[in-house]
Motif scaffolding. Structure first.
Motif, mmCIF file in Angstrom:
data_model
loop_
_atom_site.group_PDB
_atom_site.id
_atom_site.type_symbol
_atom_site.label_atom_id
_atom_site.label_comp_id
_atom_site.label_asym_id
_atom_site.label_seq_id
_atom_site.Cartn_x
_atom_site.Cartn_y
_atom_site.Cartn_z
ATOM 1 N N GLN A 50 0.766 -0.931 0.064
ATOM 2 C CA GLN A 50 -0.099 0.148 0.032
ATOM 3 C C GLN A 50 0.936 1.266 0.011
ATOM 4 O OE1 GLN A 50 -2.554 -0.720 3.540
ATOM 5 N NE2 GLN A 50 -4.169 -1.438 2.341
ATOM 6 N N LEU A 51 1.776 1.222 0.831
ATOM 7 C CA LEU A 51 2.857 2.479 0.828
ATOM 8 C C LEU A 51 3.567 2.457 -0.576
ATOM 9 C CD1 LEU A 51 4.222 2.155 4.283
ATOM 10 C CD2 LEU A 51 2.672 3.699 3.584
ATOM 11 N N ALA A 52 3.932 1.371 -1.229
ATOM 12 C CA ALA A 52 4.476 1.395 -2.449
ATOM 13 C C ALA A 52 3.718 2.001 -3.626
ATOM 14 C CB ALA A 52 5.209 0.135 -2.744
ATOM 15 N N SER A 53 2.247 1.909 -3.256
ATOM 16 C CA SER A 53 1.398 2.300 -4.440
ATOM 17 C C SER A 53 1.359 3.965 -4.495
ATOM 18 C CB SER A 53 -0.073 1.672 -4.047
ATOM 19 O OG SER A 53 -0.658 2.483 -3.111
ATOM 20 N N ASN A 54 0.433 4.331 -5.341
ATOM 21 C CA ASN A 54 0.336 5.764 -5.739
ATOM 22 C C ASN A 54 -1.036 5.983 -4.736
ATOM 23 O OD1 ASN A 54 2.287 6.483 -7.239
ATOM 24 N ND2 ASN A 54 1.221 5.497 -8.977
ATOM 25 N N SER A 55 -1.710 5.190 -4.288
ATOM 26 C CA SER A 55 -2.992 5.362 -3.412
ATOM 27 C C SER A 55 -2.412 6.003 -1.981
ATOM 28 C CB SER A 55 -3.596 4.255 -2.677
ATOM 29 O OG SER A 55 -3.845 3.534 -4.178
ATOM 30 N N ILE A 56 -3.367 6.528 -1.224
ATOM 31 C CA ILE A 56 -3.095 7.210 0.096
ATOM 32 C C ILE A 56 -3.569 6.138 1.151
ATOM 33 C CG2 ILE A 56 -3.936 9.027 1.729
ATOM 34 C CD1 ILE A 56 -2.382 10.037 -0.673
ATOM 35 N N VAL A 57 -2.636 6.048 2.203
ATOM 36 C CA VAL A 57 -2.960 4.814 3.320
ATOM 37 C C VAL A 57 -3.544 5.705 4.151
ATOM 38 C CG1 VAL A 57 -1.989 3.050 4.777
ATOM 39 C CG2 VAL A 57 -0.901 3.273 2.367
ATOM 40 N N LEU A 58 -4.768 5.268 4.643
ATOM 41 C CA LEU A 58 -5.132 5.735 5.941
ATOM 42 C C LEU A 58 -5.056 4.482 7.059
ATOM 43 C CD1 LEU A 58 -7.306 6.728 3.717
ATOM 44 C CD2 LEU A 58 -8.156 8.128 5.474
ATOM 45 N N MET A 59 -4.521 4.868 8.361
ATOM 46 C CA MET A 59 -4.522 3.960 9.464
ATOM 47 C C MET A 59 -4.259 4.418 10.760
ATOM 48 S SD MET A 59 -0.500 2.599 8.511
ATOM 49 C CE MET A 59 0.832 3.312 9.000
ATOM 50 N N ALA A 60 -4.672 3.834 11.642
ATOM 51 C CA ALA A 60 -4.200 4.322 12.980
ATOM 52 C C ALA A 60 -2.788 4.020 13.148
ATOM 53 C CB ALA A 60 -4.946 3.150 13.946
ATOM 54 N N LYS A 61 -2.089 4.813 14.265
ATOM 55 C CA LYS A 61 -0.857 4.775 14.395
ATOM 56 C C LYS A 61 -0.126 3.425 14.511
ATOM 57 C CE LYS A 61 2.842 6.707 17.400
ATOM 58 N NZ LYS A 61 3.621 7.565 17.206
ATOM 59 N N PRO A 62 0.618 2.919 14.054
ATOM 60 C CA PRO A 62 1.158 1.492 14.147
ATOM 61 C C PRO A 62 1.684 1.190 15.500
ATOM 62 C CG PRO A 62 2.315 2.593 12.209
ATOM 63 C CD PRO A 62 1.386 3.777 12.930
ATOM 64 N N ILE A 63 1.329 0.096 16.162
ATOM 65 C CA ILE A 63 1.799 -0.307 17.458
ATOM 66 C C ILE A 63 2.891 -1.359 17.300
ATOM 67 C CG2 ILE A 63 0.867 -1.680 19.486
ATOM 68 C CD1 ILE A 63 -1.735 -0.529 18.869
ATOM 69 N N ILE A 64 2.846 -2.096 16.149
ATOM 70 C CA ILE A 64 3.614 -3.066 15.964
ATOM 71 C C ILE A 64 5.068 -2.949 15.167
ATOM 72 C CG2 ILE A 64 3.960 -5.978 15.562
ATOM 73 C CD1 ILE A 64 1.038 -6.029 16.110
ATOM 74 N N GLU A 65 6.104 -3.428 15.483
ATOM 75 C CA GLU A 65 7.239 -2.751 14.782
ATOM 76 C C GLU A 65 7.921 -3.993 13.900
ATOM 77 O OE1 GLU A 65 10.065 0.005 13.585
ATOM 78 O OE2 GLU A 65 8.348 0.339 15.238
ATOM 79 N N GLY A 66 7.962 -4.007 12.831
ATOM 80 C CA GLY A 66 8.409 -4.838 12.053
ATOM 81 C C GLY A 66 9.776 -4.335 11.259
ATOM 82 N N TRP A 67 10.217 -5.210 10.131
ATOM 83 C CA TRP A 67 11.319 -4.928 9.151
ATOM 84 C C TRP A 67 11.153 -3.353 8.535
ATOM 85 C CZ3 TRP A 67 15.881 -7.008 9.649
ATOM 86 C CH2 TRP A 67 16.833 -6.500 8.421
ATOM 87 N N LEU A 68 9.623 -3.325 8.438
ATOM 88 C CA LEU A 68 9.375 -2.007 7.735
ATOM 89 C C LEU A 68 9.734 -0.723 8.497
ATOM 90 C CD1 LEU A 68 8.365 -0.981 4.775
ATOM 91 C CD2 LEU A 68 6.006 -1.042 6.231
ATOM 92 N N MET A 69 10.030 -0.761 9.748
ATOM 93 C CA MET A 69 10.259 0.475 10.569
ATOM 94 C C MET A 69 8.946 0.911 10.696
ATOM 95 S SD MET A 69 14.112 1.285 9.937
ATOM 96 C CE MET A 69 13.693 2.366 8.475
ATOM 97 N N GLU A 70 7.893 0.516 11.141
ATOM 98 C CA GLU A 70 6.636 1.118 11.089
ATOM 99 C C GLU A 70 6.715 2.130 12.123
ATOM 100 O OE1 GLU A 70 5.568 -3.014 9.603
ATOM 101 O OE2 GLU A 70 7.014 -2.011 11.057
ATOM 102 N N GLY A 71 7.410 2.136 13.097
ATOM 103 C CA GLY A 71 7.538 3.323 14.152
ATOM 104 C C GLY A 71 7.954 4.611 13.443
ATOM 105 N N ALA A 72 8.712 4.473 12.354
ATOM 106 C CA ALA A 72 9.520 5.635 11.748
ATOM 107 C C ALA A 72 8.517 6.380 10.873
ATOM 108 C CB ALA A 72 10.605 5.153 11.068
ATOM 109 N N LEU A 73 7.301 5.746 10.652
ATOM 110 C CA LEU A 73 5.986 6.269 9.716
ATOM 111 C C LEU A 73 5.691 7.311 10.456
ATOM 112 C CD1 LEU A 73 4.604 3.151 8.238
ATOM 113 C CD2 LEU A 73 6.149 4.772 7.080
ATOM 114 N N GLU A 74 5.407 8.439 9.957
ATOM 115 C CA GLU A 74 4.794 9.771 10.566
ATOM 116 C C GLU A 74 3.562 10.171 9.759
ATOM 117 O OE1 GLU A 74 7.501 13.188 11.065
ATOM 118 O OE2 GLU A 74 8.950 11.788 10.301
#
Length: 145
Positions: A50-74
């Motif tokens: 979804q982040l790699a697409s041209n769409s807009i991602v709507l989501m709650a603040k990520p709680i779980i951290e994985g290889w994608l470094m979700e905690g770095a997403l603002e």
């Protein structure tokens, strides 16, 4: 057009079939401007594409951290934030509709975040470094009874 994915032999489904929708393929979802990502028992598995697409991602603040470094997403930088209970979904979709230029910027930032994970050589090097660190720093104990 949101719904739950059906488990058709389930009694709950039979009693509430109007709340269930058939699943969509990734290709079908990519036709939409706005995509919702929801964490379950782990990271939102659709978040990467979804982040790699041209769409807009709507989501709650990520709680779980994985290889994608979700905690770095603002919020409002890489995704459009939602309340944890999604009660502001309509409000945030309206925000997106009224802020198309900002949404294009958010989508571009999301793709830029993903790009750092697309270098296979670099990913292999990081994987090796992580495995070596793990071997040096984690002890395994065996119990003998």
């Amino acid at each position: 057009d949101i719904g739950f994915h059906p488990k058709k032999d389930d009694d709950y489904y039979n009693a509430n079939s109007d709340m269930f929708k058939n699943s969509m393929t990734q290709e079908e979802q990519l036709k939409y401007k706005y995509l919702i990502c929801i964490e379950g028992n782990d990271v939102g598995t659709s978040l990467k594409w979804q982040l790699a697409s041209n769409s807009i991602v709507l989501m709650a603040k990520p709680i779980i951290e994985g290889w994608l470094m979700e905690g770095a997403l603002e919020p409002f930088v890489h995704y459009v934030p939602l309340k944890d209970d999604f009660t502001d979904l309509d409000k945030m979709i309206d925000w997106c509709r009224n802020n198309d230029d900002k949404c294009k910027e958010i989508s571009a930032n999301a793709r830029k975040h993903i790009e750092q994970f697309l270098d296979e050589e670099n990913e292999l090097l990081l994987h090796k470094m992580l495995c070596n660190w793990y071997k040096k720093n984690v002890s395994f104990f065996s119990s003998t009874n």
